[in-house]
Design an enzyme around this catalytic site. Sequence first.
Site, PDB file in Angstrom:
ATOM      1  N   SER A   1       8.224  38.743  -9.113  1.00  0.00           N
ATOM      2  CA  SER A   1       6.909  38.958  -8.504  1.00  0.00           C
ATOM      3  C   SER A   1       6.987  39.881  -7.293  1.00  0.00           C
ATOM      4  CB  SER A   1       6.333  37.610  -8.067  1.00  0.00           C
ATOM      5  OG  SER A   1       5.236  37.807  -7.209  1.00  0.00           O
TER       6      SER A   1
ATOM      7  N   HIS B   1      -4.007  35.787 -15.705  1.00  0.00           N
ATOM      8  CA  HIS B   1      -3.368  35.409 -14.438  1.00  0.00           C
ATOM      9  C   HIS B   1      -3.287  33.882 -14.319  1.00  0.00           C
ATOM     10  CE1 HIS B   1      -2.317  37.696 -10.636  1.00  0.00           C
ATOM     11  NE2 HIS B   1      -2.052  36.449 -10.279  1.00  0.00           N
TER      12      HIS B   1
ATOM     13  N   TYR C   1       1.560  45.222  -7.711  1.00  0.00           N
ATOM     14  CA  TYR C   1       0.094  45.313  -7.731  1.00  0.00           C
ATOM     15  C   TYR C   1      -0.283  46.767  -7.479  1.00  0.00           C
ATOM     16  CZ  TYR C   1      -0.267  40.215  -7.563  1.00  0.00           C
ATOM     17  OH  TYR C   1      -0.189  38.883  -7.860  1.00  0.00           O
TER      18      TYR C   1
HETATM   19  C1  FNR Z   1       1.050  33.450 -10.799  1.00  0.00           C
HETATM   20  N1  FNR Z   1       0.830  34.640 -11.485  1.00  0.00           N
HETATM   21  C2  FNR Z   1       1.192  35.834 -10.896  1.00  0.00           C
HETATM   22  N2  FNR Z   1       1.060  37.009 -11.579  1.00  0.00           N
HETATM   23  C3  FNR Z   1       1.463  38.173 -11.044  1.00  0.00           C
HETATM   24  O1  FNR Z   1       1.337  39.208 -11.686  1.00  0.00           O
HETATM   25  N3  FNR Z   1       2.022  38.193  -9.795  1.00  0.00           N
HETATM   26  C4  FNR Z   1       2.196  37.069  -9.044  1.00  0.00           C
HETATM   27  O2  FNR Z   1       2.725  37.125  -7.942  1.00  0.00           O
HETATM   28  C5  FNR Z   1       1.743  35.847  -9.593  1.00  0.00           C
HETATM   29  N4  FNR Z   1       1.860  34.689  -8.878  1.00  0.00           N
HETATM   30  C6  FNR Z   1       1.555  33.494  -9.474  1.00  0.00           C
HETATM   31  C7  FNR Z   1       1.791  32.309  -8.760  1.00  0.00           C
HETATM   32  C8  FNR Z   1       1.565  31.087  -9.376  1.00  0.00           C
HETATM   33  C9  FNR Z   1       1.844  29.818  -8.616  1.00  0.00           C
HETATM   34  C10 FNR Z   1       1.078  31.039 -10.709  1.00  0.00           C
HETATM   35  C11 FNR Z   1       0.856  29.733 -11.405  1.00  0.00           C
HETATM   36  C12 FNR Z   1       0.820  32.206 -11.397  1.00  0.00           C
HETATM   37  C13 FNR Z   1       0.370  34.624 -12.892  1.00  0.00           C
HETATM   38  C14 FNR Z   1       1.555  34.515 -13.850  1.00  0.00           C
HETATM   39  O3  FNR Z   1       2.285  35.709 -13.904  1.00  0.00           O
HETATM   40  C15 FNR Z   1       1.103  34.220 -15.289  1.00  0.00           C
HETATM   41  O4  FNR Z   1       0.133  35.166 -15.677  1.00  0.00           O
HETATM   42  C16 FNR Z   1       0.549  32.816 -15.472  1.00  0.00           C
HETATM   43  O5  FNR Z   1       1.221  31.887 -14.665  1.00  0.00           O
HETATM   44  C17 FNR Z   1       0.682  32.404 -16.940  1.00  0.00           C
HETATM   45  O6  FNR Z   1       0.101  31.163 -17.175  1.00  0.00           O
HETATM   46  P1  FNR Z   1       0.931  29.779 -17.208  1.00  0.00           P
HETATM   47  O7  FNR Z   1       2.186  30.022 -18.009  1.00  0.00           O
HETATM   48  O8  FNR Z   1       1.215  29.416 -15.790  1.00  0.00           O
HETATM   49  O9  FNR Z   1      -0.032  28.861 -17.860  1.00  0.00           O
END
Ligand code: FNR
Length: 339
Positions: free
Chosen positions: A108, A232, A131
């Site tokens: 991330s 997300h 991002y």
């Molecule tokens: C995320 N997600 C996310 N996506 C991303 O592109 N950058 C990020 O920093 C984060 N941070 C993040 C933190 C937390 C606590 C969660 C739960 C999710 C989204 C992540 O990449 C992904 O799309 C989802 O978590 C997928 O769904 P599930 O597997 O959690 O149900």
Amino acid sequence: MEQEPVNVSEFQKLAKQILPKMYYDFITGGADDEYTLRENIEAFRRITFRPRVLVDVSRINLSTTILGHKISVPIMLAPTARHKIAHPEGEVATARAAAACNTIMVLSFTSNCTLEEVASSCDAVRFFQLYVLKRRDVSAHLVQRAESNGYKAIVLTADRPRLGQREADIKNRLLLPKVKIYEGLISTKSHSDIGWLKSVTNLPILIKGVITAEDAIKAVEVGVDGIIVSNHGARQLDYVPATIFALEEVVKSVGNKVPVLFDGGIRRGTDVFKAIALGAQAVLVGRPVLYGLAVKGEHGIRRVIEMLRDELELTMALSGCCSTKEITRSHIQTQHERL
Ligand code: FNR
């Protein structure tokens, strides 16, 4: 001795006992009414199987190739922020688990460990998530750091022009350790930014956060190398559909031009099978990885991936599929098709 968790849901229960409430809520929560959060999981239950019998399933091959990298399971680690809230070793433990499972980790943009620390800690294939930033010089600098530290692709997350409203975090007055100076730099930009990004790196670029044919077609036109169908983890716009119901639209619009990956709500090997049947080349998991990390660090994540892998392998055996390529649309049926 306490019993080992046998599935992702049991890992989640243990993580709830271990984590401070504020952090557990941050990890599990979604936007607004959490309609999409529930749907991401529930939608999988509305898809059933059409298994084939009397197939020789004595050998099952789970491997797949993503942008030229062979991985032993079609299950990758999604980018999630701030792993140190789950475990003191943070993203270094996550990367080691990815290496042990021979799969890909997406680091991330808001990681606690630096991309250099993660790179030097293991030999997992790593992608770097970015991002869209207001300042191109900062993006270019990060991409070059990722490239020189051996990251193999850039994952551009496109669905976070602003932070979604997560009410649990508001109620908890969530305070997260500051990560970097970049947070204020996230902006809304256009598809032309992808063209620009391609001009500053040789790495392939995946776009994450696409859930419509319109955006998928535009992304392919500007030259992305892959698409991640994602909402997300239901943390941004509430009342978008469960990603599993957006997947087929994107896959059909893209044809075979670029690989389509998927995330959102994967908690079982059966879910992985369903996503592959609907056209995903592999899936990513977000929260399950954080539950594993909270419960048992690197080992916990390994167990989570191994459990999903074993469940997928069994699902394939019971459906008559010997490799991920043999999983087809005709192996599943949606509720609508059953009526
Ligand atoms: C995320 N997600 C996310 N996506 C991303 O592109 N950058 C990020 O920093 C984060 N941070 C993040 C933190 C937390 C606590 C969660 C739960 C999710 C989204 C992540 O990449 C992904 O799309 C989802 O978590 C997928 O769904 P599930 O597997 O959690 O149900």
